[in-house]
Design an enzyme around this catalytic site. Structure first.
Site, mmCIF file in Angstrom:
data_model
loop_
_atom_site.group_PDB
_atom_site.id
_atom_site.type_symbol
_atom_site.label_atom_id
_atom_site.label_comp_id
_atom_site.label_asym_id
_atom_site.label_seq_id
_atom_site.Cartn_x
_atom_site.Cartn_y
_atom_site.Cartn_z
ATOM 1 N N GLY A 1 0.237 16.279 9.080
ATOM 2 C CA GLY A 1 0.442 17.070 7.872
ATOM 3 C C GLY A 1 0.633 18.535 8.167
ATOM 4 C CE1 TYR B 1 -5.616 3.872 9.253
ATOM 5 C CE2 TYR B 1 -4.480 2.364 10.728
ATOM 6 C CZ TYR B 1 -4.576 3.598 10.118
ATOM 7 O OH TYR B 1 -3.634 4.555 10.383
#
Length: 250
Positions: A18, A150
């Site tokens: 990010g 996950y």
């Protein structure tokens, strides 16, 4: 300046993929809101970048009320949104028999619930021809020890992108997925290993990557830029896997 006059939101933007994407978007001329759990407003992370185009929002993506506040912040700053990189996530692993309810809830709430409600709350703000990019994982395509929850949470992201591509195509909104492989970010350290153990983990991961190294966050950011910028108008409902060839390795 491929993103000049564009407005962009990056969740999970305070580290790793990010953060690399936020820097690249700024360098390409976008106005960017970096959203995440950490407060990095006073850090040196963005020194040398156009800080007049940079905004921060600290929040917990697993809390719907916080997501609503994020949408209000986006509306206040930009009114409309051209690009959303929904990247916030957490990675934790355990064999099925060892998965607690708390671990299950955390992974689903952060990785899927957070993304789902972020998109729901942002939906009215998306401009015509907006580009939405979701972070999944190359791990959804292969079996990995301890990744049952996950991988399920990340597979849900892939499925969501397909559905939203159909729902939003009449609005001109494109929804695509970036699926990173083993990437050299602080996420590895957040698994609770340090020092020699961390290096051994990295070496083990590298053994399964034909290119012989971990993926750099900047490489993922460049793939996100392709999906965000003009020139990828035909891409919707698709997935780009960036994993150094591990997907193909038997």
């Amino acid at each position: 300046m491929r993103l000049k006059n564009k407005t962009a939101l990056i969740t999970g933007g305070t580290s790793g993929i990010g953060l690399a994407t936020a820097k690249l978007f700024l360098a390409e001329g976008a106005k960017v809101i970096v959203a995440g759990q950490r407060d990095i407003k006073d850090s040196a992370a963005f020194d040398g970048y156009a800080k007049e185009n940079l905004f921060f929002f600290q929040y917990d993506t697993a809390q719907v009320a916080a997501v609503e506040r994020l949408a209000e912040f986006v509306k206040e700053k930009f009114q409309t949104l051209d690009i959303a990189f929904i990247n916030a996530g957490v990675a934790k692993f355990a064999a099925l028999e060892a998965v607690s309810e708390d671990l299950f809830d955390e992974l689903i709430q952060v990785n899927f619930k957070g993304a789902f409600f972020t998109l729901q709350k942002l939906s009215p703000l998306f401009s015509e021809q907006a580009s939405v990019i979701l972070t999944s994982s190359s791990g959804i395509h292969k079996a990995h020890w301890g990744s049952s929850v996950y991988s399920a949470s990340k597979a849900a992201i892939r499925s969501l992108a397909i559905t939203l591509s159909a729902e939003w195509i009449s609005r001109g909104i494109r929804v695509n997925v970036i699926s990173p492989g083993s990437t050299d970010t602080v996420l590895l350290e957040k698994l609770g290993v340090t020092g020699q153990q961390l290096q051994e983990m990295k070496d083990s991961l590298i053994n399964n990557i034909p290119t012989g190294r971990l993926i750099r966050p900047e490489e993922i950011a460049n793939a996100v830029l392709y999906l965000a910028a003009d020139g990828s108008e035909s891409q919707t409902g698709t997935e780009i896997i960036v994993d150094g060839g591990a997907f193909l390795k038997v």
